[in-house]
Design an enzyme around this catalytic site. Structure first.
Site, PDB file in Angstrom:
ATOM      1  N   ASP A 156       0.889  -1.160  -0.130  1.00 48.86           N
ATOM      2  CA  ASP A 156       0.103   0.060   0.105  1.00 48.86           C
ATOM      3  C   ASP A 156       0.785   1.371   0.079  1.00 48.86           C
ATOM      4  O   ASP A 156       1.947   1.241  -0.440  1.00 48.86           O
ATOM      5  CB  ASP A 156      -0.914  -0.141   1.163  1.00 48.86           C
ATOM      6  CG  ASP A 156      -2.338   0.667   0.971  1.00 48.86           C
ATOM      7  OD1 ASP A 156      -2.424   1.730   0.390  1.00 48.86           O
ATOM      8  OD2 ASP A 156      -3.423  -0.246   1.056  1.00 48.86           O
ATOM      9  N   HIS A 209      -4.041   6.194   2.418  1.00 52.76           N
ATOM     10  CA  HIS A 209      -4.627   4.871   2.052  1.00 52.76           C
ATOM     11  C   HIS A 209      -4.133   3.738   2.862  1.00 52.76           C
ATOM     12  O   HIS A 209      -5.061   2.795   3.323  1.00 52.76           O
ATOM     13  CB  HIS A 209      -4.594   4.834   0.539  1.00 52.76           C
ATOM     14  CG  HIS A 209      -5.563   3.655  -0.058  1.00 52.76           C
ATOM     15  ND1 HIS A 209      -4.813   2.381  -0.092  1.00 52.76           N
ATOM     16  CD2 HIS A 209      -6.437   3.563  -0.608  1.00 52.76           C
ATOM     17  CE1 HIS A 209      -5.513   1.645  -0.750  1.00 52.76           C
ATOM     18  NE2 HIS A 209      -6.798   2.543  -1.250  1.00 52.76           N
ATOM     19  N   SER A 529     -11.088  -1.060  -2.042  1.00 51.56           N
ATOM     20  CA  SER A 529      -9.723  -0.863  -1.164  1.00 51.56           C
ATOM     21  C   SER A 529     -10.373  -1.305   0.242  1.00 51.56           C
ATOM     22  O   SER A 529      -9.323  -1.734   0.945  1.00 51.56           O
ATOM     23  CB  SER A 529      -9.101   0.456  -1.373  1.00 51.56           C
ATOM     24  OG  SER A 529      -8.453   0.263  -2.388  1.00 51.56           O
TER      25      SER A 529
END
Length: 744
Positions: A156, A209, A529
């Site tokens: 990530d 994220h 996600s």
């Protein structure tokens, strides 16, 4: 019964559907290159697969072998500046910067297999554990030790290591088998691994994220968590496996995720010894497994006991938009939860429209204001002097950053409020966004009501806005949002994708304080996600209870115990509130409690996968993906698509019976008897033999056959039903999907 809707298939997907299989490498530009071959702009990154050196070669020998493929260097250059990554675990190969002419030279060297241009992949909670049936200090969550002893790796954007979600209170030291290292601002028993594979960048998270996905999968308990600390969504935040360990492999930044870096992170995760790998990335990938470096690397991870959980993609609601489709991957679609950030639009005619608002006013005025809708300015393209002062504007939500800025501007210029209604594609699913204040978001259906009311009596149409903070128990839930990518897979119609549905709409989780899109410490975002780390956490809980289970067994447990009904007891719905089909939800919505005790599992060995790859891709595919010199297709039984021992059954049917075989392993009580229960539409005929499976010990295997025939008719492009094996304690359900034989 089902029919394909939204049939617009992206042209690019069609273009990659039938690549030329004979190509060993892809030369993207053969003209006007060589005259600039020495200029940096002519270089391009490639992922190069080569034959391995001698079997006992160490990492240094591998790297020297890889360097031997490099071309002669220019003055001032070094091998290290051109060789980006060296791979030994995901496959034998390396990432390198080359000109087209140099690639031609490398391709002629003995040991070269093939090359792929490096690609850029894209990035694809306080309440979700409770929504999934996980409650602190009780039941399955406690029995699973909250995931103790399991390592979840994430590929990530990095991690904000000092966030309270990553404190290690109550988390034991990592298992002795752990070989990784941690290079972060704070490393402890929770965050045991953190590395960056982006040159010159540390493992911190400038995007948010990676911090969000990490805390969703395995964040520790944090009391008083809420959206940016303003009270919305307030509660105790926790990941799905709050006592599991986290290892972050930073492979993405603001520019995206270079595939070469992703593979380097995957390589390191395999070496380090993660148990579950969470992959919330996607993009345009080759539909042929041996031409997809991620699928090849993921097979290596699976063969070493690592379950790789992947995002289905955010390109819905189009069919054939699902990504990460190899059968050894667990592919996750997104659903809603039963939580709403409640707000209301109270109309002058006495009707109230329920909506949502991420930014809520503590003491809103009950005063009504003129409600205005203009077709000319339907997207809120008002200027500051458009007569908006003291009015509530109704606009269609474009979900764009430009509109978000414009809405903030016109509220600041004197508008009393803005009501944004979803477009027709979004339907009933709303992605909440922060518009500061005085903005309510509503569904497409309610947008129609508001437009009609505003037009009915322009001089007297009024409304006021109210705010209800956070509401729980919202029904129906889950609902599949519009963005969640749909199947089937172009690669293989006989493998149902996506596999499973999990929470991915408006998910609250940890956030770093210094990103452009939020001020921390918690943020609400949406996507597959977000769904992916929920399932990664569930897999960690199962692994904690059943440490000897294979990735295929864990995947089977998750799929065969999933829910196919929503909170009302009816079918799970899509964004238009139609019944969601198998290509929306896969086997169903994840149910962690039942997944830990599935009764039976559909297991698959590396050898069975090898037989499947041989049937599909032949010896070259076997050599590229499986990389076991002791296996050849001549010695392996061929396993056709539909015969792979997958926990879902997808067949291409005609009036002639088609028979597929499956084998289940008893993981429940030693003495167990299961009876077959078939539920299919009238257009299908399904026979199961035998109809009863009796077991006398744990680990015992039984094989059965399923024969399917039918006439789908001209209007129906697929039908769906199910086969359930039912015992006193368990229901082991597999979807049956029938497509016409003409689909092949």
């Amino acid at each position: 019964m089902g029919s394909f809707t939204n049939l617009s298939v992206p042209f690019l997907l069609l273009a990659i559907l039938f690549p030329t299989l004979a190509l060993c490498y892809i030369n993207p530009a053969a003209t006007s290159v060589h005259q600039n071959a020495t200029k940096p702009s002519a270089y391009r990154a490639y992922i190069v697969l080569v034959e391995p050196p001698r079997s006992n070669a160490g990492e240094d020998a591998h790297r020297q072998w890889h360097k031997s493929f490099l071309p002669s260097l220019l003055a001032g250059e070094s091998n290290e500046s051109r060789l980006l990554h060296s791979y030994t675990e995901v496959f034998s190969g390396f990432a390198v910067r080359l000109t087209d002419a140099e690639l031609d030279t490398v391709a002629k060297k003995p040991g070269f297999v093939r090359a792929f241009p490096d690609r850029t992949l894209q990035l694809m909670t306080t309440h979700t554990p409770e929504f999934l049936g996980l409650r602190n200090d009780t039941g399955f969550w406690s029995q699973a030790g909250y995931g103790k002893g399991v390592v979840i790796g994430l590929l990530d954007t990095g991690i904000y290591a000092t966030h309270p979600s990553f404190n290690d209170h109550g988390v034991p030291p990592p298992p002795a088998r752990w070989k990784g290292s941690c290079k972060a601002a704070r490393c402890n028993n929770k965050l045991i691994g953190a590395k960056s594979f982006i040159k010159g960048v540390d493992s911190g998270d400038g995007e948010g994220h990676g911090t969000h996905t990490s805390s969703t999968a395995a964040g520790n308990f944090v009391t008083g968590a809420s959206y940016h600390g303003v009270g919305v969504g307030k509660g105790t935040a926790a990941g799905i496996a709050p006592s599991a360990h986290i290892a972050m492999y930073k492979v993405c930044d603001s520019r995206g995720c270079e595939e070469s870096a992703v593979l380097a992170g995957l390589e390191e995760a395999i070496k380090d010894g993660v148990d579950v790998l969470s992959f919330s990335l996607g993009g345009t990938m080759s539909p042929i497994y041996d031409q997809d470096p991620i699928a090849i690397g993921a097979f290596s991870a699976m063969s070493k006991g690592i379950l790789m959980v992947c995002a289905a993609g955010n390109d819905g609601p189009d069919l054939f938009s699902v990504t990460n489709v190899a059968p050894w991957l667990l592919t996750v679609a997104a659903g809603s939860v039963d939580r709403s950030f409640g707000a209301g639009v109270n109309l002058g005619n006495g009707k109230t429209i329920d909506g949502e608002a991420l930014t809520q006013k503590a003491s809103p005025s009950s005063k009504s204001y003129p409600l205005i809708y203009s077709e000319e300015r339907r997207y809120c393209n008002y200027s500051d002097d458009s007569g908006i002062t003291g009015k509530i504007l109704v606009c269609e939500n474009t979900k764009s950053e430009t509109q978000q800025s414009n809405v903030r501007r016109i509220v600041g210029a004197g508008a009393s409020g803005v009501v944004l209604f979803n477009d027709e594609i979004s339907g009933y699913t709303t992605i909440v966004r922060d518009y500061n204040s005085s903005v309510v978001q509503v569904t497409a259906s309610d947008g129609g009501i508001l437009k009609a009311y505003a037009a009915s009596s322009k001089s007297s149409s009024v409304a006021s806005l109210t705010y209800n903070n956070t509401l729980f128990g919202v029904r129906p839930a889950p609902v599949v949002p519009f963005f969640s990518s749909q199947g089937p897979s172009f690669t293989n119609l006989n493998i149902l994708k996506p596999d499973i549905l999990a929470p991915g709409l408006n998910i609250l989780a940890a956030w770093p304080p210094s990103t452009a899109s939020g001020q921390g410490p918690f943020n609400i975002i949406s996507g597959t996600s977000m769904a992916t780390p929920h399932v990664s956490g569930v897999a960690a809980l199962i692994k904690s209870i059943h440490p000897d289970w294979s990735p295929a067994a864990i995947k089977s447990a998750i799929l065969t115990t999933s829910d196919i009904v929503n909170s009302t007891g009816g079918s799970i719905l899509d964004e238009q509130h139609r019944k969601a089909g198998v290509f929306d939800i896969g086997a169903g919505h994840v149910n962690p409690v039942r997944a830990a005790d599935p009764g039976l599992v559909y297991d698959r060995s590396v050898t069975e996968y090898a037989g499947y790859i041989c049937w599909f891709l032949g010896d070259s595919g076997l050599a590229t993906i499986v990389r076991n010199s002791s296996l050849t297709c001549g010695m392996l039984p061929k396993v056709q698509h539909a015969q792979l021992n997958y926990p879902t059954i997808t067949v291409l049917v005609s009036s002639t019976l088609l028979t597929v075989n499956r084998t289940v392993t008893n993981v429940g009580p030693a003495d167990s008897t299961f009876k077959a229960k078939v539920a299919v539409p009238r257009s299908l005929t399904v026979r199961v033999s035998p109809e009863t499976l009796s077991f006398s010990k744990i680990g015992e295997k039984k094989t059965f056959s399923v024969s399917v025939s039918g006439d789908l008719g001209k209007e129906e492009l697929y039908e769906e039903g199910s086969l359930s094996w039912v015992s006193e304690r368990h229901v082991v359900r597999s979807p049956i999907v029938a497509l016409p034989a003409s689909s092949s």
